[in-house]
Design a protein around this motif. Structure first.
Motif, mmCIF file in Angstrom:
data_model
loop_
_atom_site.group_PDB
_atom_site.id
_atom_site.type_symbol
_atom_site.label_atom_id
_atom_site.label_comp_id
_atom_site.label_asym_id
_atom_site.label_seq_id
_atom_site.Cartn_x
_atom_site.Cartn_y
_atom_site.Cartn_z
ATOM 1 N N PHE A 90 -8.262 -3.985 -18.772
ATOM 2 C CA PHE A 90 -7.964 -2.724 -18.101
ATOM 3 C C PHE A 90 -7.457 -3.064 -16.700
ATOM 4 O O PHE A 90 -8.106 -3.798 -15.964
ATOM 5 N N TRP A 91 -6.288 -2.515 -16.342
ATOM 6 C CA TRP A 91 -5.717 -2.842 -15.043
ATOM 7 C C TRP A 91 -4.905 -1.674 -14.500
ATOM 8 O O TRP A 91 -4.720 -0.659 -15.180
ATOM 9 N N ALA A 92 -4.413 -1.818 -13.272
ATOM 10 C CA ALA A 92 -3.605 -0.786 -12.620
ATOM 11 C C ALA A 92 -2.496 -1.447 -11.809
ATOM 12 O O ALA A 92 -2.651 -2.581 -11.336
ATOM 13 N N SER A 93 -1.410 -0.732 -11.642
ATOM 14 C CA SER A 93 -0.246 -1.280 -10.930
ATOM 15 C C SER A 93 -0.526 -1.496 -9.445
ATOM 16 O O SER A 93 0.124 -2.314 -8.810
ATOM 17 N N TRP A 94 -1.471 -0.788 -8.880
ATOM 18 C CA TRP A 94 -1.786 -0.906 -7.459
ATOM 19 C C TRP A 94 -2.843 -1.969 -7.176
ATOM 20 O O TRP A 94 -3.140 -2.267 -6.021
ATOM 21 N N CYS A 95 -3.414 -2.568 -8.207
ATOM 22 C CA CYS A 95 -4.509 -3.535 -8.066
ATOM 23 C C CYS A 95 -3.937 -4.938 -7.861
ATOM 24 O O CYS A 95 -3.375 -5.526 -8.786
ATOM 25 N N SER A 96 -4.099 -5.481 -6.662
ATOM 26 C CA SER A 96 -3.521 -6.799 -6.356
ATOM 27 C C SER A 96 -4.127 -7.912 -7.205
ATOM 28 O O SER A 96 -3.423 -8.828 -7.627
ATOM 29 N N ILE A 97 -5.423 -7.844 -7.491
ATOM 30 C CA ILE A 97 -6.058 -8.863 -8.339
ATOM 31 C C ILE A 97 -5.478 -8.783 -9.751
ATOM 32 O O ILE A 97 -5.187 -9.796 -10.376
ATOM 33 N N CYS A 98 -5.287 -7.554 -10.243
ATOM 34 C CA CYS A 98 -4.707 -7.360 -11.583
ATOM 35 C C CYS A 98 -3.314 -7.977 -11.651
ATOM 36 O O CYS A 98 -2.983 -8.680 -12.609
ATOM 37 N N LEU A 99 -2.506 -7.697 -10.634
ATOM 38 C CA LEU A 99 -1.127 -8.199 -10.637
ATOM 39 C C LEU A 99 -1.076 -9.714 -10.501
ATOM 40 O O LEU A 99 -0.257 -10.368 -11.146
ATOM 41 N N ARG B 248 -5.683 6.820 -9.491
ATOM 42 C CA ARG B 248 -4.568 6.526 -8.564
ATOM 43 C C ARG B 248 -3.396 5.815 -9.227
ATOM 44 O O ARG B 248 -2.509 5.313 -8.538
ATOM 45 N N GLU B 249 -3.358 5.734 -10.554
ATOM 46 C CA GLU B 249 -2.221 5.097 -11.238
ATOM 47 C C GLU B 249 -1.024 6.049 -11.227
ATOM 48 O O GLU B 249 -1.181 7.259 -11.186
ATOM 49 N N LYS B 250 0.165 5.473 -11.271
ATOM 50 C CA LYS B 250 1.413 6.232 -11.322
ATOM 51 C C LYS B 250 1.448 7.114 -12.564
ATOM 52 O O LYS B 250 0.705 6.878 -13.507
ATOM 53 N N GLU C 279 3.084 8.353 -16.117
ATOM 54 C CA GLU C 279 3.560 7.508 -17.213
ATOM 55 C C GLU C 279 5.026 7.122 -17.024
ATOM 56 O O GLU C 279 5.388 5.958 -17.180
ATOM 57 N N MET C 280 5.859 8.080 -16.661
ATOM 58 C CA MET C 280 7.285 7.802 -16.477
ATOM 59 C C MET C 280 7.500 6.811 -15.321
ATOM 60 O O MET C 280 8.248 5.847 -15.444
ATOM 61 N N ASP C 281 6.808 7.034 -14.212
ATOM 62 C CA ASP C 281 6.939 6.131 -13.061
ATOM 63 C C ASP C 281 6.406 4.737 -13.388
ATOM 64 O O ASP C 281 6.978 3.729 -12.970
ATOM 65 N N PHE C 282 5.300 4.681 -14.130
ATOM 66 C CA PHE C 282 4.743 3.376 -14.499
ATOM 67 C C PHE C 282 5.730 2.611 -15.373
ATOM 68 O O PHE C 282 5.987 1.429 -15.136
ATOM 69 N N LYS C 283 6.279 3.264 -16.392
ATOM 70 C CA LYS C 283 7.227 2.587 -17.291
ATOM 71 C C LYS C 283 8.427 2.055 -16.517
ATOM 72 O O LYS C 283 8.873 0.923 -16.742
ATOM 73 N N GLU C 284 8.937 2.856 -15.591
ATOM 74 C CA GLU C 284 10.079 2.421 -14.771
ATOM 75 C C GLU C 284 9.695 1.224 -13.910
ATOM 76 O O GLU C 284 10.419 0.237 -13.830
ATOM 77 N N TRP C 285 8.529 1.297 -13.277
ATOM 78 C CA TRP C 285 8.045 0.200 -12.454
ATOM 79 C C TRP C 285 7.832 -1.062 -13.294
ATOM 80 O O TRP C 285 8.210 -2.160 -12.909
ATOM 81 N N TYR C 286 7.241 -0.899 -14.464
ATOM 82 C CA TYR C 286 6.913 -2.024 -15.331
ATOM 83 C C TYR C 286 8.169 -2.766 -15.797
ATOM 84 O O TYR C 286 8.135 -3.982 -15.982
ATOM 85 N N GLN C 287 9.266 -2.052 -15.986
ATOM 86 C CA GLN C 287 10.509 -2.698 -16.423
ATOM 87 C C GLN C 287 10.977 -3.764 -15.440
ATOM 88 O O GLN C 287 11.672 -4.700 -15.828
ATOM 89 N N GLY C 288 10.569 -3.651 -14.191
ATOM 90 C CA GLY C 288 10.956 -4.634 -13.177
ATOM 91 C C GLY C 288 10.135 -5.912 -13.205
ATOM 92 O O GLY C 288 10.475 -6.887 -12.540
#
Length: 184
Positions: A74-83, A113-115, A117-126
């Motif tokens: 389980f992780w989040a795009s804003w979590c530096s340890i996760c990334l 605080r996660e983005k 779904e649409m914003d996450f998918k766009e961010w994840y593509q990068g």
């Protein structure tokens, strides 16, 4: 107040402070222990099932994976340890193709605080991560079912579909591999 009484009170205070630091250390070690929950074989519970779609559009059901061990991160795009540990998780997913386990990751858009779904998918593509299945828990049900309170968190599910261990916080790749190998 006599000097003798003053010294006795001072000594009592010092002893009291020593006791507080021991209690604080004990509380800290108990807190560290609570970051990892290992279920005894007698108390194993069935892992909560899920039916989630991944970023790539593929559907994953835990019940379809019975007979394989599962590492669920389980992780989040804003979590530096996760990334910072995402590359290790990706490597585990690649290695899992030749192993008796499956590596999945789970993000809950619009929760904690996660983005969206649409914003996450766009961010994840990068990101360069392309092998790791990233499941989208848009309802937040899996977060609730697994009692996720912090990121990163991980559920280790044995080949019979039981939740064998839950871990909150960073876990080294080697430790994840050892934990998976030790599961039935």
């Amino acid at each position: 107040m006599s000097r003798k009484n003053f010294m006795i009170i001072g000594l009592a205070c010092l002893l009291g402070l020593g006791g507080c630091s021991s209690q604080a250390e004990n509380a800290m070690s108990k807190e560290e222990d609570s970051s990892q929950t290992v279920m005894s074989k007698e108390r194993l519970q069935k892992a909560p099932d899920f039916d989630l779609t991944a970023v790539d559009g593929k559907t994953y059901r835990l019940s379809d994976l019975k007979g394989k061990k599962v590492y669920l991160k389980f992780w989040a795009s804003w979590c530096s340890i996760c990334l910072s540990s995402l590359e290790d998780t990706e490597q585990l997913a690649v290695a899992a193709k030749d192993k008796d386990y499956v590596v999945l990751s789970l993000v809950s858009p619009s929760h904690n605080r996660e983005k969206s779904e649409m914003d996450f998918k766009e961010w994840y593509q990068g990101l360069e991560t392309k092998t790791l299945p990233v499941l989208l828990d848009s309802s937040g049900k899996a977060l609730q079912d697994y009692h996720v309170r912090a990121y990163p968190s991980a559920a280790f599910i044995d080949s019979k579909g039981h939740l064998a261990q839950f871990h909150t916080g960073y876990m080294a790749k080697e430790e994840i591999e050892k934990t998976l190998e030790a599961l039935d």
